[in-house]
Every structure is written in structure tokens, then in C-alpha cells.
Design a protein around this motif. Structure first.
Motif, mmCIF file in Angstrom:
data_model
loop_
_atom_site.group_PDB
_atom_site.id
_atom_site.type_symbol
_atom_site.label_atom_id
_atom_site.label_comp_id
_atom_site.label_asym_id
_atom_site.label_seq_id
_atom_site.Cartn_x
_atom_site.Cartn_y
_atom_site.Cartn_z
ATOM 1 N N GLU A 15 0.827 -1.208 0.000
ATOM 2 C CA GLU A 15 0.000 0.000 0.000
ATOM 3 C C GLU A 15 0.863 1.260 0.000
ATOM 4 N N LYS A 16 0.334 2.298 -0.648
ATOM 5 C CA LYS A 16 1.021 3.594 -0.702
ATOM 6 C C LYS A 16 0.497 4.491 0.414
ATOM 7 N N VAL A 19 0.009 9.754 0.462
ATOM 8 C CA VAL A 19 -0.510 10.228 -0.821
ATOM 9 C C VAL A 19 -1.956 10.659 -0.595
ATOM 10 N N SER A 42 -4.671 1.305 2.845
ATOM 11 C CA SER A 42 -4.250 2.556 3.458
ATOM 12 C C SER A 42 -5.414 3.532 3.431
ATOM 13 N N GLU A 66 9.062 5.250 5.814
ATOM 14 C CA GLU A 66 7.881 4.939 6.610
ATOM 15 C C GLU A 66 8.266 4.122 7.832
#
Length: 246
Positions: A15-16, A19, A42, A66
Motif C-alpha cells: 500500500e502507498k 498520498v 491505506s 515509513e
């Protein structure tokens, strides 16, 4: 064959984060900084209320990478031998591997990516330990912990959605006053009507040069005369006088 990576751990890798959220695209503070471990996605702070009964893990950033709080991730998996760092009085660990830019020169180093570490740590991130365990033990289950409830910290900011009408009302009652004392308005009711005092500006004399603007009620604004306005402006120098030409 033992348990491989659980779905929530895969979500942390795939997962990003940080953003904009496509669901709350027009909202402020819509950056995805939470991972829902039950939905494996996310989410942004605006989405938290829809996932309030799920296990939520806040994602943070440290030196452009992260991280998660050690206190939170230890509820899910054994994090021993992972080097932790302290930010904002809380220990955090990196989620993913970090590429080693400089050549290793010996000493204590990560078992997966050869990054230099402090004693006695042997893993620089959660991902490095997971890869090490799967490579040598072929089973991740002894390191996983049963966790049915995982909530966000009490200081996590959840923005309250505000409609256009509320924004208009809030803007109308917002007043910026450059004064030591807060501006206050008083209202009185008489003959079925309400009298409200609105702020106006008054130019007052300030030491040295320049002008200072302060708030003043409407009742006192009527007492300002042209003479007051004329004397309120102070100048350091008068109009320069040229010497007559000979």
C-alpha cells in the motif's frame, strides 16, 4: 510449510502511504497515514470513522522513510533485535529495507541488507527481520502475536468534516485583531431588534514610525474626528526642502 507473510504485513509493503486519498480528494488533511489491518488498505484521517471497529495502525515518517511505533507493532509481531530510533519521545522501527549507499566497513551490520547497526541489533527494519526468519526458519508463526484490538493513539488528529454553510458562518465570525486585549462584542435587544457591534479599524500613533491598527467597537468609532485621523499619522521626516539655485 509454515505461515508466510500475513495479509496485513503484505499491505504494509504494497500500500502507498502519504498520498492524497481519492475518496476525500477535496478535503484538507487527506493524506493516507493509517493502515487498516482488517481491510488491508491505506486510509486517511477522514476514513477512520468508517473503520473505527477495525485494527488501525498509524504510519509515520522518519528521514523520508515509513516507520511505525515500536509499541504498536509489537502487538502484532516479535520485534526483538530490530534497531529502533526515537522520534517525539517514542521509539519507532522502519517498515521496509533501506538501500545501503556507502560500502560496509565492518562491525555490526544488518543480516539482510548489510546496513551498519548499533550493538546488539541485527535487523535494521521489520522487513529485514521477516526475510531473515523466512529464510532460516521457514515459518513466521512463532513470531506472530494474536491481536484483536489495535486502536490509534489518543493524540491522533481526526478532522471533522465541515460543510459550506458552516464554513461561511465560521468565516463571518472570524475577526483578526492586532491588539493586546481580545476584541469582544456585546449585543442588546430592544424593540424587537438586535443591535450587534462590529469591529472597525482605527489608526493610532506608534513610537518611531509606521501605523498600528487595532480593533474598536462601532459605538466608539463615531467619536473619531478628522482631526484625530490627521494627528494619528506620524512621520520621521518632513518634506525635504531644496536650497534655492543661485
Amino acid at each position: 510449510m509454515g505461515i508466510q507473510k500475513p495479509s496485513w504485513l503484505k499491505a504494509l509493503y504494497v500500500e502507498k502511504f502519504f498520498v492524497p486519498c481519492s475518496i476525500h480528494e477535496s478535503a484538507k488533511k487527506n493524506e493516507k497515514n493509517v493502515c487498516c489491518l482488517d481491510c488491508n488498505i491505506s486510509i486517511c484521517p477522514h476514513c477512520v470513522t468508517s473503520h473505527r471497529v477495525h485494527r488501525l495502525l498509524q504510519i509515520r515518517r522518519y528521514v523520508y522513510h515509513e516507520v511505525v511505533r515500536l509499541e504498536d507493532i509489537e502487538n502484532l509481531i516479535d520485534c526483538s533485535n530490530i534497531q529502533a530510533y526515537t522520534i517525539n519521545n517514542a521509539k519507532v522501527v522502519f517498515i521496509k529495507k533501506r538501500p545501503q549507499n556507502r560500502q560496509f566497513k565492518g562491525g555490526n551490520y544488518c543480516t539482510s541488507c548489510d546496513r551498519s547497526l548499533q550493538e546488539p541489533f541485527i535487523h535494521c527494519s521489520l522487513g529485514c527481520k521477516v526475510d531473515f526468519v523466512l529464510k532460516h526458519h521457514k515459518d513466521l508463526s512463532p513470531f506472530l502475536r494474536r491481536c484483536t484490538i489495535l486502536q490509534l493513539s489518543s493524540d491522533f488528529f481526526i478532522p471533522q468534516d465541515m460543510g459550506d454553510d458552516d464554513m461561511a458562518i465560521d468565516t463571518a465570525h472570524s475577526t483578526i485583531v492586532d491588539n493586546d486585549e481580545p476584541w469582544s462584542s456585546s449585543s442588546s435587544t430592544g424593540s424587537g431588534s438586535e443591535n450587534m457591534s462590529f469591529p472597525c479599524t482605527e489608526f493610532v500613533r506608534k513610537k518611531r514610525s509606521g501605523m498600528h491598527v487595532c480593533g474598536r467597537s462601532a459605538n466608539n468609532c463615531n467619536n473619531i474626528t478628522e482631526e484625530d485621523m490627521a494627528t494619528s499619522i506620524s512621520r520621521r521626516k518632513g518634506i525635504p526642502q531644496r536650497s534655492p539655485l543661485c
